[in-house]
Design a protein around this motif. Structure first.
Motif, PDB file in Angstrom:
ATOM      1  N   SER A 711     -69.685  82.067  19.121  1.00 23.22           N
ATOM      2  CA  SER A 711     -70.036  82.592  17.797  1.00 23.22           C
ATOM      3  C   SER A 711     -68.773  82.943  17.045  1.00 23.22           C
ATOM      4  CB  SER A 711     -70.941  83.818  17.924  1.00 23.22           C
ATOM      5  OG  SER A 711     -70.269  84.848  18.623  1.00 23.22           O
ATOM      6  N   LYS A 712     -68.976  83.140  15.745  1.00 13.92           N
ATOM      7  CA  LYS A 712     -67.879  83.626  14.920  1.00 13.92           C
ATOM      8  C   LYS A 712     -67.702  85.124  15.144  1.00 13.92           C
ATOM      9  CE  LYS A 712     -68.335  80.335  11.106  1.00 13.92           C
ATOM     10  NZ  LYS A 712     -68.505  80.208   9.640  1.00 13.92           N
ATOM     11  N   LYS A 713     -66.574  85.635  14.680  1.00 16.41           N
ATOM     12  CA  LYS A 713     -66.376  87.084  14.782  1.00 16.41           C
ATOM     13  C   LYS A 713     -67.346  87.828  13.886  1.00 16.41           C
ATOM     14  CE  LYS A 713     -61.697  87.670  16.498  1.00 16.41           C
ATOM     15  NZ  LYS A 713     -60.397  88.346  16.295  1.00 16.41           N
ATOM     16  N   THR A 714     -67.877  87.129  12.904  1.00  7.64           N
ATOM     17  CA  THR A 714     -68.864  87.765  12.025  1.00  7.64           C
ATOM     18  C   THR A 714     -70.214  87.882  12.705  1.00  7.64           C
ATOM     19  OG1 THR A 714     -69.388  85.604  11.090  1.00  7.64           O
ATOM     20  CG2 THR A 714     -67.693  86.911   9.976  1.00  7.64           C
ATOM     21  N   GLY A 715     -70.382  87.209  13.849  1.00  6.24           N
ATOM     22  CA  GLY A 715     -71.643  87.279  14.569  1.00  6.24           C
ATOM     23  C   GLY A 715     -72.475  86.018  14.455  1.00  6.24           C
ATOM     24  N   ASP A 716     -72.134  85.077  13.517  1.00  2.00           N
ATOM     25  CA  ASP A 716     -72.914  83.843  13.383  1.00  2.00           C
ATOM     26  C   ASP A 716     -72.720  82.981  14.618  1.00  2.00           C
ATOM     27  OD1 ASP A 716     -73.761  84.589  10.894  1.00  2.00           O
ATOM     28  OD2 ASP A 716     -72.138  83.546   9.843  1.00  2.00           O
ATOM     29  N   THR A 717     -73.826  82.535  15.177  1.00  2.04           N
ATOM     30  CA  THR A 717     -73.789  81.729  16.399  1.00  2.04           C
ATOM     31  C   THR A 717     -73.542  80.274  16.031  1.00  2.04           C
ATOM     32  OG1 THR A 717     -75.308  83.222  17.525  1.00  2.04           O
ATOM     33  CG2 THR A 717     -75.075  80.999  18.437  1.00  2.04           C
ATOM     34  N   ILE A 718     -72.537  79.691  16.692  1.00  5.67           N
ATOM     35  CA  ILE A 718     -72.249  78.276  16.441  1.00  5.67           C
ATOM     36  C   ILE A 718     -72.707  77.420  17.607  1.00  5.67           C
ATOM     37  CG2 ILE A 718     -70.276  78.903  15.005  1.00  5.67           C
ATOM     38  CD1 ILE A 718     -68.502  77.813  17.299  1.00  5.67           C
ATOM     39  N   TYR A 719     -72.888  78.020  18.800  1.00  8.17           N
ATOM     40  CA  TYR A 719     -73.481  77.283  19.917  1.00  8.17           C
ATOM     41  C   TYR A 719     -74.414  78.196  20.683  1.00  8.17           C
ATOM     42  CZ  TYR A 719     -74.469  75.186  24.359  1.00  8.17           C
ATOM     43  OH  TYR A 719     -75.151  74.721  25.446  1.00  8.17           O
ATOM     44  N   HIS A 720     -75.590  77.687  20.988  1.00  5.69           N
ATOM     45  CA  HIS A 720     -76.589  78.368  21.822  1.00  5.69           C
ATOM     46  C   HIS A 720     -77.483  77.266  22.369  1.00  5.69           C
ATOM     47  CE1 HIS A 720     -79.762  81.103  23.118  1.00  5.69           C
ATOM     48  NE2 HIS A 720     -78.946  82.143  22.841  1.00  5.69           N
ATOM     49  N   ASN A 721     -77.921  77.437  23.601  1.00  4.83           N
ATOM     50  CA  ASN A 721     -78.767  76.379  24.140  1.00  4.83           C
ATOM     51  C   ASN A 721     -80.112  76.313  23.449  1.00  4.83           C
ATOM     52  OD1 ASN A 721     -79.833  78.700  25.181  1.00  4.83           O
ATOM     53  ND2 ASN A 721     -79.648  78.119  27.349  1.00  4.83           N
ATOM     54  N   ALA A 722     -80.421  77.341  22.682  1.00  3.92           N
ATOM     55  CA  ALA A 722     -81.597  77.306  21.808  1.00  3.92           C
ATOM     56  C   ALA A 722     -81.102  76.998  20.399  1.00  3.92           C
ATOM     57  CB  ALA A 722     -82.352  78.631  21.848  1.00  3.92           C
ATOM     58  N   GLN A 723     -81.358  75.772  19.905  1.00  2.00           N
ATOM     59  CA  GLN A 723     -80.814  75.338  18.620  1.00  2.00           C
ATOM     60  C   GLN A 723     -81.272  76.208  17.460  1.00  2.00           C
ATOM     61  OE1 GLN A 723     -78.696  72.698  17.432  1.00  2.00           O
ATOM     62  NE2 GLN A 723     -78.005  72.927  19.555  1.00  2.00           N
ATOM     63  N   SER A 724     -82.394  76.852  17.601  1.00  2.00           N
ATOM     64  CA  SER A 724     -82.906  77.680  16.496  1.00  2.00           C
ATOM     65  C   SER A 724     -82.003  78.859  16.202  1.00  2.00           C
ATOM     66  CB  SER A 724     -84.325  78.158  16.821  1.00  2.00           C
ATOM     67  OG  SER A 724     -84.315  78.936  18.016  1.00  2.00           O
ATOM     68  N   LYS A 725     -81.168  79.275  17.176  1.00  2.43           N
ATOM     69  CA  LYS A 725     -80.291  80.420  16.990  1.00  2.43           C
ATOM     70  C   LYS A 725     -78.938  80.005  16.406  1.00  2.43           C
ATOM     71  CE  LYS A 725     -82.361  83.071  20.774  1.00  2.43           C
ATOM     72  NZ  LYS A 725     -82.950  84.089  19.889  1.00  2.43           N
ATOM     73  N   VAL A 726     -78.690  78.682  16.278  1.00  3.96           N
ATOM     74  CA  VAL A 726     -77.417  78.194  15.740  1.00  3.96           C
ATOM     75  C   VAL A 726     -77.521  78.113  14.214  1.00  3.96           C
ATOM     76  CG1 VAL A 726     -75.779  76.275  15.740  1.00  3.96           C
ATOM     77  CG2 VAL A 726     -76.977  76.886  17.851  1.00  3.96           C
ATOM     78  N   ILE A 727     -76.477  78.563  13.543  1.00  2.62           N
ATOM     79  CA  ILE A 727     -76.507  78.500  12.075  1.00  2.62           C
ATOM     80  C   ILE A 727     -76.513  77.032  11.639  1.00  2.62           C
ATOM     81  CG2 ILE A 727     -75.369  80.723  11.807  1.00  2.62           C
ATOM     82  CD1 ILE A 727     -72.763  79.259  11.254  1.00  2.62           C
ATOM     83  N   ASP A 728     -77.033  76.797  10.435  1.00  8.02           N
ATOM     84  CA  ASP A 728     -77.265  75.418   9.978  1.00  8.02           C
ATOM     85  C   ASP A 728     -75.975  74.602   9.930  1.00  8.02           C
ATOM     86  OD1 ASP A 728     -79.915  75.976   9.758  1.00  8.02           O
ATOM     87  OD2 ASP A 728     -79.846  76.401   7.601  1.00  8.02           O
ATOM     88  N   HIS A 729     -74.881  75.226   9.579  1.00  6.10           N
ATOM     89  CA  HIS A 729     -73.626  74.497   9.405  1.00  6.10           C
ATOM     90  C   HIS A 729     -73.173  73.831  10.697  1.00  6.10           C
ATOM     91  CE1 HIS A 729     -69.798  73.439   7.643  1.00  6.10           C
ATOM     92  NE2 HIS A 729     -69.139  74.037   8.647  1.00  6.10           N
TER      93      HIS A 729
END
Length: 1014
Positions: A711-729
């Motif tokens: 994730s980013k330091k801001t908290g946005d998740t960029i990788y998770h095995n559950a795709q729904s938790k990954v930000i759109d970008h």
């Protein structure tokens, strides 16, 4: 009916049938024919019949004998042909043309006086039907070739063309003789004609340009038997003389002024070189003579006379005489026309030679005069129409003028001031080509004349036109949209009292009209048009209308220029961090929507967006938004944007100040909150649009990790095995490379965007608890352009056919999609190898072997690396090649070498199989078995599914016996990609995964790198 009458009737019927059969057939062949020994002989033969035979194409030729039928030609029984004709004859037949022509080739002396005859369909047409042997041909064999004939027709004059024909008669139409002439062939043709007597005529026809009066034409003939003959014929041509010509630079001679006169004698034979002379009274004047060749069979002699005329020479004859070698004489004369100097009368005038005016308009003929003595007080001026006899008056006081000028002529004051100008009020087409002249004297013109008009030859010619000339359009400066511009339209005329009318159409504006005197009584009317320039202004038309109704129009393309401002950049000094994308904007304002510019930058592989918007008052603005990614090497360089318009370009630059990315200070770096740390570089390079694999290794966990999260330091998740938790970008662009159970937390990001810098941090979930680590964040330093491939050195000069090994390598961080290489030369072998140089950084190398192609010169060797998603970079070196390629020899040697290698390998396998023996110490001896075949003895298969005996220890190779490390074996893994031969070499030694023992915590960090790379 009595018996005698019955017999007589039967005999009559049989005779009728017999003679009818004879009359129903006809064979035509020559009675006698000559054949040239060694050549061919074609005996023409035709036949006709009333009742068609069964086989009209079946023709047999026989030798005429009293007894028997000796065969000369029989397509059915070729072996039965008599020896002197065997293999020498063939027949040309035609079902429809009814031909039976015989060819004999080659002819020899045995064929002399042979009598031959044809027979059509001998199997079905008997002698009772037609006696073919009654029509024979006798062959006469000659040893000498016939002499050709030469015929020349046409005008036998030097310089003319004649037709030359060479022809020869022969009897070999299938192999006609070759004809040649000793003269150049021009428009030649070759014709073959069959004659009625059985012979053929071959004719060579050409055209000869006669260039001399005596020459010999020779014709040669060569037969297929190589026998030749020739004939000659003399050609005597007549020499020609063209009439003399005299030319002069002017029709008139000016009194006291030298002029050149030339006399030209033309002739066709140089032996007749002439001598040219002039009239004896002018013999003291300078002359020059020149002889030259003017063409094929064309000569000329030119005499140039520099002639100075006097007033007495008017009306005299000037004669040129030519005396040719051989006695021929010619002469040519011209009558001298001398124009006297008007000063001989005591006065002179000046007027134009010609003047042009429009029909229906007025015109003024400017005229001035001067007296060599004092001007008389009662001087009168008159104008006359020039004629060969008489003095028709155009203007004269107290005297009638001719009708077409009556009432329309007047003088322009004042005579006292030496002005003799004449005004004609309304020109008419009847005035066209009239020549007018003034008389300025107190005495009448008749008092000075007795012969001719020598004193009034200086006339002014009137040229009256019914077609208006187009007005002249010109523009002052360059018309620019939004500015005022001026255009002028002008036309010249001769009538100031009634000038032509000018009108401008196409653009609105204001007009200013001016009339200007440009020369003697020649005026120019000008309309000056001023208007505000618009984008849609295309052209302007100007129309002139004269008093006589004539009109003319001109059109001028305006080519309106669209102005533009200086391009501007948002910053003059660009502060940026290496690898961090920064938005830089360049904008330019301009007029005209059609003049939309293109904006370019001086850096490659950078993304930019172009947008155009309408501001106001037909003003537009185009902006280019550049996503700039700099490197430390760009520091201090200019960043330049250039706007290119249809009519030019404008540029703006800013200085780059690139600072190095420094690891940020983490206030919690030394906290004991997170005991464990992951092995992640704090900064990592990536190529935009490609992919990046961020290396990451985990410490040993007593409890298995449920999942890894980036994730980013801001908290946005960029990788998770559950795709729904990954930000759109980042959806669909990130994945973990390996299983976390192996301690590998590496992250792959595909299709890197310019602003995907991060930092990105790794943490884990153990059960439902979130577990964080120290040193778990990485910052991605972006690169807009890939690195240039590095090539191994190659010789500067090489010989053609030489085999060269060369490597090309690039560094990258996209291990899942390594670069693909291409070369500019065909290769024999190709190998691609990737090696990890530092954690996450790979070096991929392409090595090829190629043969230098032949041909002297410079050869370019280019290696191109194409990165994931198509960014590419190339590297080129130059080689100087000498000599030709020996590739065929190399290919042959390589093929032979390959055959020997294959034979050696087969022999080696046979000996190796024969040396293998099972260890029978622990097993009873086997029973008798059938003898194994050679294939069984060589093959690795164990036939009959019997148990295979244990293998003895393999004898160590020479390399194994001399190797220093015989106990440890390298753990090599091999992978394949789209390249031809790719191997992935991990040089690090990895601990065996069989043990579950882990080192204590104090030693874990020391082996993190080892596990991370396993």
């Amino acid at each position: 009916m009595s018996g005698f009458q019955h017999s007589l009737l039967s005999f009559g019927i049989l005779g009728y049938i017999f003679f009818q059969g004879l009359w129903a057939w006809h064979v035509k062949i020559p009675r006698n024919i000559k054949g040239l020994s060694g050549s061919c002989l074609v005996i023409p033969c035709t036949f006709d019949y009333e009742y068609p035979p069964l086989r009209p194409n079946r023709v047999v030729w026989y030798q005429y004998k009293n007894k028997g039928y000796p065969l000369v030609y029989d397509n059915w029984y070729k072996d039965d042909v008599i020896s002197i004709f065997k293999g020498r004859t063939r027949v040309f037949t035609s079902k429809y043309k009814k031909t039976c022509t015989l060819e004999i080739y080659p002819v020899n002396q045995y064929h002399h006086q042979q009598k031959l005859y044809p027979w059509v369909d001998p199997e079905n047409v008997g002698q009772t039907t037609f006696r073919f042997y009654d029509t024979t041909v006798t062959i006469e064999v000659v040893d000498l070739a016939a002499t050709p004939h030469i015929m020349i027709s046409g005008s036998m004059k030097v310089g003319q063309s004649v037709t030359v024909q060479c022809y020869v008669y022969h009897t070999c139409s299938t192999y006609p003789p070759t004809l040649s002439l000793n003269i150049p062939l021009q428009s030649h043709s070759l014709a073959h004609v069959s004659m009625t007597d059985g012979t053929s005529r071959t004719t060579l026809t050409t055209t000869l340009n006669i260039e001399r009066d005596h020459q010999t034409v020779e014709c040669s003939v060569r037969h297929v038997s190589s026998q030749t003959a020739r004939a000659t014929k003399p050609l005597t041509a007549e020499c020609s003389f063209l009439p003399l010509t005299i030319s002069q630079t002017s029709d008139e001679f000016l009194e006291g002024q030298p002029r050149t006169v030339t006399c030209t004698a033309s002739y066709t034979c140089p032996k007749h070189l002439p001598t040219l002379s002039w009239t004896s009274i002018y013999g003291n004047m300078p002359t020059t003579t020149e002889n030259s060749k003017s063409g094929i069979a064309s000569w000329r002699t030119v005499s140039t006379l520099t002639f100075t005329a006097s007033s007495n020479d008017h009306g005299r004859s000037l004669t040129c005489y030519a005396r040719f070698i051989g006695g021929q004489m010619q002469e040519k004369s011209i009558t001298l026309r001398v124009k006297r100097n008007m000063l001989s009368l005591g006065w002179s005038f000046t007027a134009p030679n010609s003047i042009t005016g429009m029909k229906g308009s007025c015109i003024v003929i400017p005229c001035t005069f001067t007296y060599s003595i004092s001007q008389p007080a009662d001087l009168k001026v008159a104008w006359y129409l020039y004629q060969s006899n008489g003095y028709p008056s155009v203007y004269e006081e107290r005297r009638n003028v001719i009708s077409k000028y009556q009432g329309i002529t007047s003088l322009i004051p004042s005579v006292r001031e030496g002005n003799c100008s004449l005004k004609i009020e309304r020109l008419d087409m009847s005035h066209n080509q009239d020549r007018l002249y003034p008389w300025v004297d107190k005495n009448p013109i008749t008092s000075y004349h007795s012969l001719g008009h020598s004193f009034n030859d200086k006339t002014c010619q009137l040229i009256v036109s019914d077609q208006a000339q187009e007005p002249q359009l010109s523009i002052i400066g360059i018309p620019r949209v939004g500015e005022e511009s001026t255009i002028t339209c002008s036309v010249r005329h001769t009538c100031a009292s009634a000038p032509p009318e000018l009108t401008l159409n196409g653009i609105p504006g204001t007009d200013v009209i001016r009339d200007t005197l440009v020369s003697d009584w020649i005026w120019e009317r000008t309309v000056e048009h001023t208007w505000a320039v618009k984008e849609e202004d295309q052209s302007v038309r100007c129309t002139v209308r004269y008093r006589g109704g004539q009109e003319a129009t001109s059109e001028l393309k305006l080519n309106v220029e669209c102005p533009y401002d200086q391009i501007t950049m948002t910053e003059r000094l660009i502060e940026a961090t290496e690898g961090v994308a920064k938005s830089v904007i360049c904008s330019v304002s301009y007029e005209c929507g059609k003049n939309k510019p293109s904006i370019g930058w001086n850096f490659e592989d950078l993304q930019s967006n172009l947008k155009t918007k309408f501001i106001s008052n037909k003003t537009y603005e185009t902006l280019s938004n550049l996503t700039f990614i700099g490197s430390l090497g760009d520091n201090g360089k200019p960043l330049t944007c250039t706007a290119t318009f249809l009519t030019g370009e404008t540029s703006e630059s800013a200085i780059l100040h690139i600072k190095k990315y420094e690891r940020p200070i983490d206030p919690h770096e030394n906290d004991t909150l997170y005991v464990q740390a992951v092995k992640v570089p704090f900064r990592f390079n990536a190529l935009t649009r490609s992919c990046v694999v961020i290396p990451c290794s985990l410490p040993y966990q007593d409890v298995p990790i449920t999942r890894g999260i980036w994730s980013k330091k801001t908290g946005d998740t960029i990788y998770h095995n559950a795709q729904s938790k990954v930000i759109d970008h980042f959806k669909g662009r990130t994945k973990m490379k390996k299983d976390l159970s192996h301690g590998d937390c590496s992250l792959e990001i595909d299709d890197i965007k310019p602003f995907d810098n991060g930092p990105f941090c790794f943490h884990a979930e153990i059960g439902h608890e979130r577990h964080k680590y120290n040193n778990s964040c990485v910052f991605i330093v972006m690169k807009a352009s890939p690195e240039k491939p590095v090539m191994t050195p190659v010789p500067a000069e090489v010989d053609a056919g030489l085999t060269i090994n060369v490597s090309c390598s690039v560094a990258h961080t996209c291990v899942s999609h390594p670069p693909v290489f291409s070369w500019s030369v065909p290769n024999i072998t190709s190998k691609v190898q990737s090696t990890m140089t530092t954690p996450g950084v790979w070096e991929t190398t392409s090595t090829i072997t190629f043969i230098v192609a032949g041909g002297d010169g410079v050869m370019s060797l280019t290696c191109t690396a194409v990165y994931w998603l198509d960014k590419q970079r190339a590297s080129t070196v130059q080689l100087t090649v000498k000599g030709s390629s020996s590739w065929p020899l190399i290919a042959a040697v390589s093929a032979i070498s390959l055959i020997f290698i294959i034979i050696a390998a087969v022999i080696g396998v046979v000996f190796y199989r024969r040396r293998r023996r099972p260890d029978n110490s622990l097993t009873p001896p086997p029973g008798p078995e059938k003898r194994r075949s050679l294939w069984d003895r060589v093959s690795r298969r164990n036939p009959e599914n019997r148990e295979r005996p244990p293998r003895p220890e393999k004898r160590g190779s020479i390399w194994r016996r001399f190797s220093r490390n015989q106990g440890n074996k390298a753990n090599l893994s091999v992978g394949y990609s789209n390249n031809s031969d790719v191997s992935w070499n991990h040089k690090q030694h990895c601990p065996s995964p069989k043990t579950n023992r882990r080192p204590p915590h104090s030693e874990r960090l020391l082996v993190d790198d080892t596990y991370a790379n396993c």
